[in-house]
Structure formats: C-alpha cells, structure tokens
Design an enzyme around this catalytic site. Structure first.
Site, PDB file in Angstrom:
ATOM      1  N   CYS A 411       0.417  -1.317   0.098  1.00  0.00           N
ATOM      2  CA  CYS A 411       0.117  -0.257   0.045  1.00  0.00           C
ATOM      3  C   CYS A 411       1.188   0.732  -0.435  1.00  0.00           C
ATOM      4  CB  CYS A 411      -1.221  -0.023   0.735  1.00  0.00           C
ATOM      5  SG  CYS A 411      -2.545   0.557   0.851  1.00  0.00           S
ATOM      6  N   HIS A 534      -4.068  -5.531   0.229  1.00  0.00           N
ATOM      7  CA  HIS A 534      -2.621  -6.038   1.822  1.00  0.00           C
ATOM      8  C   HIS A 534      -2.709  -7.141   2.062  1.00  0.00           C
ATOM      9  CE1 HIS A 534      -2.379  -1.615   3.823  1.00  0.00           C
ATOM     10  NE2 HIS A 534      -3.443  -1.506   3.571  1.00  0.00           N
ATOM     11  N   GLU A 536      -1.079  -9.255   3.849  1.00  0.00           N
ATOM     12  CA  GLU A 536      -0.861  -9.797   5.191  1.00  0.00           C
ATOM     13  C   GLU A 536      -1.896 -10.386   5.862  1.00  0.00           C
ATOM     14  OE1 GLU A 536      -0.429  -6.439   4.412  1.00  0.00           O
ATOM     15  OE2 GLU A 536      -0.940  -5.162   5.782  1.00  0.00           O
TER      16      GLU A 536
HETATM   17  N1  GLN Z   1      -2.162   7.304   3.004  1.00  0.00           N
HETATM   18  C1  GLN Z   1      -2.027   5.910   2.165  1.00  0.00           C
HETATM   19  C2  GLN Z   1      -3.413   6.186   1.149  1.00  0.00           C
HETATM   20  O1  GLN Z   1      -4.865   6.371   2.009  1.00  0.00           O
HETATM   21  C3  GLN Z   1      -2.111   4.771   2.120  1.00  0.00           C
HETATM   22  C4  GLN Z   1      -2.478   3.883   2.825  1.00  0.00           C
HETATM   23  C5  GLN Z   1      -2.305   1.977   3.211  1.00  0.00           C
HETATM   24  O2  GLN Z   1      -1.176   2.120   3.070  1.00  0.00           O
HETATM   25  N2  GLN Z   1      -3.058   1.350   3.883  1.00  0.00           N
HETATM   26  O3  GLN Z   1      -4.032   5.814  -0.132  1.00  0.00           O
END
Ligand code: GLN
Length: 561
Positions: A411, A534, A536
């Site tokens: 992300c 994600h 994970e």
């Molecule tokens: N802050 C970034 C976004 O909103 C990444 C969010 C995250 O890593 N979950 O896109």
C-alpha cells in the site's frame, strides 16, 4: 444452524449451548481470546464447526477511526469492515473469514438502538439500557450466530464470543447484564462461561496468588454470572494446592480450572489445552462429550517448530513513528508464516522511517546510525501500509532498489516505491503523493474518484494480471487474477503510468477498470514488488501469502527454487 434459534425465545433450547468467557483482572491478550460458545447436540460428531465473535467496549462503531498507536492494527475483513486486531488472530487460528458483524462494539449497539428510537420503533416507550440495549445485544448474538464463517452452507455448531475488557469496567455492564439474561434463557448445558483471569506469581518467593481471581469471580457473581471454567493465566503451571484453593473459593470444580501458563509461542496453546483436558471440561459442560472426536493436533504440533529453527532470515521493516509492534501484527505474522515455510528463524529489524532521514542524523546521530545499520544488515526490506513519514520510507525503497536487496512494498510501501522511482529515474525531484504534498507539480499518486480524505476504498477487490510474465503472477501460481483486501484512498496517477513504464517500472496488475494500478514490479531487480492491496491479512501459517513467500525466498537467494 446456530446459536440462538428462535428456540431461545423460550420454547425449545434443548441441545443448544452457549459458552462465554469474560476476562478478569489483568487478563493478557492471549487470555482475552476465548469466549462463549454453543453447540447443537444433534450436530454430527466433531470436529464441530465454530463461529467466533468479539465484543469491544468502545463507542467507536468500528476500529477504522482509532489510531493503531492506541489499540494496535486495524484489521481489515473481506467485507471492508475495519475491526480490532484480535479478529485477525481468530481468522488465522481457525482459518475462517469473518464479517463486520462478528465484531460488536458498544458503538454499534447504541447506534442501532438510537436509530430505532428515532424511527419510532419503540412506540412511545422510554428507551433504556435495560431492556433495550440488553435486548439489542441478545438479538445481535442470535442473528450473528446463524452466519457460517467457514465457507460452508448452514449455521455453525458452536459459537464462541469473546467479551473483552475487565470485570468491573463501566462499559461492560450492559453486556454482562445481557449475558446473564441470556444464560438463563439458554439454560443448563447450552451455555458455558469461561472466565480468564490472572494468577500472578510473586517473583522473590515464587508464590502463586489466587486473590485477583477470587475477587474477579466474586465480581462476576454479583453481576449474575457464574463461571463454569476458570482459565488461569500465569507464568508457571498452577500448583495443585493453588487449584484446590481456587476451587474452594470460586465454586468451580478442580477439573474445570485450567492453567494457561506462558509458552514460547501461541501455536503451543491447543496442545496445552488438550493435555490439561480443557476440551473435555468444555464438551462435558455443553453436553457434547459423546459426540466429540479426539482433537487431532499433528498440524498444530508442526507449527510449534518456529523457535527451534536455527538459520536466520533478517527482514527490515520500516514503520511509522509512534506505533508499536501491535500496529503491524498481521505484517509480522505474515513474514513469520513465510519464514517458517522456508525453514528459517525470523529476525525482524524494525525501526521508525524518520530515523533514516537526514533530520534525525542532525538531531540524534546514534538513532540514525542504528536505523541504517538495521536496514543494511537485513536480507530483505518491507515497507508496510501507512499514512506518513514518507521521506524515510522513500530512502529505504531507494536503498533496496539500488542495492538489489529484495523489497516488498504494501500500500503506502508501494506508493513510496513509485515516488522514489519517479524522483530517481524520471528526474522529477518534487514527485510526491497528493496526500502528502497537495501542491506537487508531479503527483505520482492521486485521490481516487470514489474516495475522499475520510472515505477509503476498503474490502476484498479483484486484481487482474496484465501479463503472466512477472514474479507476482508466478508466485500466485499463474492465476489470472487475485482477490486481496484493500484499504486506501490514493492510487497511481494514470497519467504517469506510461512515463514510469518507459523508465523501467512494470505495472503488472490492475483493477477491472484498468484505471487502478495494483501491482508494480521492477523486472531488472531480483525482487522489487509493490502492491496496493494488503496481502498480510489473508496469510496463514501453513498457507503463507505468496508475496511474502517471494520476499523471504528472494532474501535467501532462493526465489527461483
Ligand atoms: N495513505 C495511503 C492511501 O490512503 C496508503 C494507505 C495504506 O497504506 N493503507 O492511499
């Protein structure tokens, strides 16, 4: 079927059982994780199908707005619900997929009652904690207990509810009252209450103190709840005379007092419970003993090997500053799953992103040197999701890219990799994310059309591979698409995709619209992968996430194998 079918409304509850657990004074997190269950006597012989859910005491309707610095990571479910991190342990432990309804918060309950009141559903009645909040809690239990979580049709056999918090907490009162009413309605053999409490050991003399447990059991009894089982957290196994004393003062038979003493890792717990006959006590309580089969724990025993692995693999994890390890619980679990699969002892070098920045070198050179040495001695680098401290994360991505060190960016970790590449390889010195520099002339990341600063794209989404000739597709077994969980607001700026690709980046996965770049790779690098999702959250011990496997294998120089 589950839990409270209509039978609980007073007609036929025979054969239905509920088990509940309430944490007592100072119960630890492993102790906070059993609750109450119910099973149908007509269910097929075990293994019983289990449903779990958890209650959180706060007024937030979900964990999405709570800082990970306060209560640990925000765990994300398939349906996009943002829930307490313990739900992640439930999913991993039982290999199930839960829904937002499996996490009940005081906020959700109060909101549902207030919404009903505003609609006029209470027909002029005075709305009160008892019976309206307590009834809403019992209704929620009945409804959610019917929903299967193991991917099969039909309701589960046993429902386990964790009532988090500590007996005496003011927020718990409506819940303990609801459960007290509920246990009466369910009747004997249909409800089993496991009380988790602490038995501290006075270090100097090694004496195990029973008073905290005695006291919390008395508090429970005052609230109309009598524990059927005591699960005692302690550093050492309980002495025989300590159990006898607890039995005498708490009115719980000795065979229903189970020690949960410290073990090297969480995977030892099932076998610990088995040798202490915890399962037998619960099955007897629920009238299921004759239907159950002996638990087969071979798989679990294999999982306890983690601490015996000798050769290490070291992964640097670059985190956000005020956060503690719990804020990255699923990430650490996923790296561990992959390192166990590769038969390696995991060493995690984690440090705050700001420590590698120049500003820290000026203010605290020791911290700066330490962070850089942790980064440099690692076999691989992981930058997890987040919302800030981008410059330090960019430095880590740059280090990994330039030195051919395996890198997995999740992300924000993917987003910083894209920014770093644009700065270094396209010469766009002020390239940034619109999230962090609204005025940048080169926004590599822009707010998604459907998002706002407070509205995230959440839940399981499908990513399609644009090419099968990439590491990610191979790791996912040449699948055409993958379903992974997303939680973000910003996406790679579609206007920059061509330029970045001409400079050597490869966007190998995208969403169904072709607008959102979901996976990025550097084909010229041994393993440099960034994902907008994600991975994970879906990793399991025994079924590690392919991308984490890629990171560990590449860190060991074994990616091709
Ligand atoms: N802050 C970034 C976004 O909103 C990444 C969010 C995250 O890593 N979950 O896109």
């Amino acid at each position: 079927m589950i839990f409270l079918d209509s039978s609980l409304d007073g007609v036929d509850v025979a054969g239905d059982a509920v088990k509940a657990e309430i944490s007592g004074g100072g119960a630890s997190s492993s102790g906070r994780r059993r609750a109450r269950a119910r099973a149908k006597a007509t269910a097929p012989s075990g293994p019983f199908r289990v449903l779990r859910w958890r209650r959180d005491p706060y007024l937030n309707t979900d964990a999405g707005t709570i800082s990970p610095a306060e209560r640990g990571e925000v765990f994300l479910l398939n349906d996009g619900s943002e829930v307490h991190m313990d739900l992640g342990d439930y999913e991993r432990f039982l290999d199930v997929e839960l829904t937002g309804d499996n996490n009940i918060t005081s906020g959700k309950i109060y909101k549902s009652v207030i919404d009903k009141e505003r609609r006029g559903d209470y027909l002029g009645k005075t709305v009160q904690i008892v019976p309206h909040i307590t009834d809403a809690i019992q209704e929620w239990i009945k409804r959610v207990a019917m929903i299967p979580v193991d991917g099969r049709e039909g309701p589960p056999d046993v429902c386990i509810i964790e009532l988090g918090g500590t007996i005496g907490d003011i927020e718990l009162r409506p819940f303990t009252e609801a459960l007290s009413q509920f246990s009466c309605r369910a009747g004997p053999k249909n409800f089993c209450l496991v009380h988790v409490s602490l038995v501290p050991v006075i270090n100097v003399v090694g004496e195990q103190k029973t008073k905290p447990t005695q006291y919390s059991v008395r508090c429970l009894q005052d609230l109309g709840l009598t524990p059927d089982l005591l699960a005692c957290r302690s550093t050492t196994p309980l002495d025989k005379n300590v159990k006898e004393k607890l039995s005498q003062f708490c009115n719980v038979p000795v065979e229903c007092i189970i020690t949960l003493h410290d073990v090297p890792n969480i995977w030892h717990l099932p076998s610990l419970l088995k040798v202490r006959y915890g399962h037998k006590a619960i099955l007897k309580m629920l009238g299921l003993a004759c239907l159950a089969i002996e638990p087969k724990l071979d798989e679990w025993m294999k999982r306890t090997i983690c601490e015996h692995l000798h050769d290490p693999v070291t992964i640097a994890v670059v985190v956000e500053h005020p956060y503690h390890a719990n804020a990255y619980h699923s990430v650490f679990e996923a790296i561990r799953h992959a390192s166990v699969a590769c038969q390696r002892r995991l060493v995690v070098n984690w440090f705050p992103a700001s420590d590698v920045e120049q500003e820290t070198a000026d203010k605290s050179p020791d911290l700066h040197d330490k962070a850089w040495s942790l980064l440099k001695c690692a076999d691989g680098v992981l930058v997890p999701g987040g919302f800030g401290h981008v410059e330090g994360k960019i430095l880590a991505a740059k280090y990994a890219r330039e030195n051919n060190v395996p890198y997995l960016g999740i992300c924000l970790g993917m987003q910083v990799a894209v920014i770093e590449f644009a700065r270094s390889n396209l010469g766009l010195k002020d390239a940034n994310s619109g999230e962090l520099d609204a005025g940048t002339r080169h926004p590599c990341l822009i707010l998604m059309p459907e998002s706002s600063e407070t509205l995230m794209r959440v839940g399981t989404k499908r990513t399609f591979f644009r090419t099968m000739d990439c590491k990610a597709a191979r790791l996912y077994g040449n699948a055409k698409y993958v379903d992974e969980r997303q939680r973000h607001r910003y996406m790679v700026n579609p206007e920059m995709v061509d330029k970045l690709e001409c400079a050597g980046v490869s966007f190998v996965g995208m969403d169904e619209t072709g607008q959102r770049m979901e996976i990025v790779e550097l084909p010229s690098h041994p393993y440099f992968v960034g994902v907008q999702f994600h991975p994970e959250f879906k990793s399991r011990l025994g079924k590690p996430s392919p991308l984490f496997m890629g990171l560990i294998a590449a860190s060991l120089g074994q990616l091709d194998a």
